[in-house]
Enzyme design. Sequence first.
Site, short mmCIF file in Angstrom:
data_model
loop_
_atom_site.label_atom_id
_atom_site.label_comp_id
_atom_site.label_asym_id
_atom_site.label_seq_id
_atom_site.Cartn_x
_atom_site.Cartn_y
_atom_site.Cartn_z
N SER A 291 5.53 -9.68 -18.44
CA SER A 291 4.77 -8.75 -17.61
C SER A 291 3.61 -8.25 -18.47
CB SER A 291 5.67 -7.59 -17.20
OG SER A 291 4.93 -6.50 -16.74
N TYR B 88 11.59 -0.59 -18.43
CA TYR B 88 10.97 -1.89 -18.20
C TYR B 88 10.15 -2.37 -19.40
CZ TYR B 88 8.54 -5.55 -15.53
OH TYR B 88 8.04 -6.75 -15.08
#
Length: 273
Positions: free
Chosen positions: A141, A154
């Site tokens: 990501s 995350y």
Amino acid sequence: MPYWNEKVALVTGASRGLGLAIARQLVRQGATVVLVAREEAALSAAAEELTSLPGQAIPLTADVTSDEDVKRLEREIESRFGGIDLLVNNVGVSSRGKLLETQLADFRHQWELNVMTAIRCVQAFAPLLTGRQGHIVNIGSLASKQAARFIGPYATTKFALAGFTQQLRLELADDGVHVMLVCPGPIAREDAGNRYDHQMDNLPAEARKPGAGVKLKALDPDRLASSILQSCEQRKQDLILPWKARILFAVAQISPRLGDWLQAKFSSRRRGE
């Protein structure tokens, strides 16, 4: 003849979203793709969707958080194909929350899904890739490179995945195995904007948005899948989309203070507003 024609690929989290888009692109180019996910019905429906394309989609239900399931997958794939040409570690989960308010159980949950699944699959399938000088793709990501506010564990887990990928790339270079980290921005999906509604207590409204409010256009999963496969063919070390994010990452390495300022500037909520 397409590069992927008659090659064998394994894609985790392949029943929907980016995983299914990658599988679709591979099957379209004549590859045999093993689709892996936990939900048998969704996985079968995904494989059925790909039956009209030139390649072959084989659904194999498995939970890649399970050592035994991954070992079973490895035995079955070795028995059927002898080896594989591509492993895509696509399984992952994201969330919203303040770090100091996040339960340790939530850190463990994301660590297992975002990091350990990739480690487990790489260790199981690397021997099947080495003989074919194949590809390992870890789906990270933008949060693998630059953290944002209010995204819970995350970024912690995606940074770890980036470190694992880099070390793996160095260690497998002499074996001819290509290793690539993919760092995409928000990916277009039907539930964008409301998927975190149940986690929004005590968070500002922008945290609800894709990318936790970072001003980026959502990426089309099929286009992203094509870019991933093209980058594999070119044996690139990483793929960052949108490309302009590289500027932020470079600045943040030189000056964390300036990087934080830019991160805030290009988010929906700016400091001081």
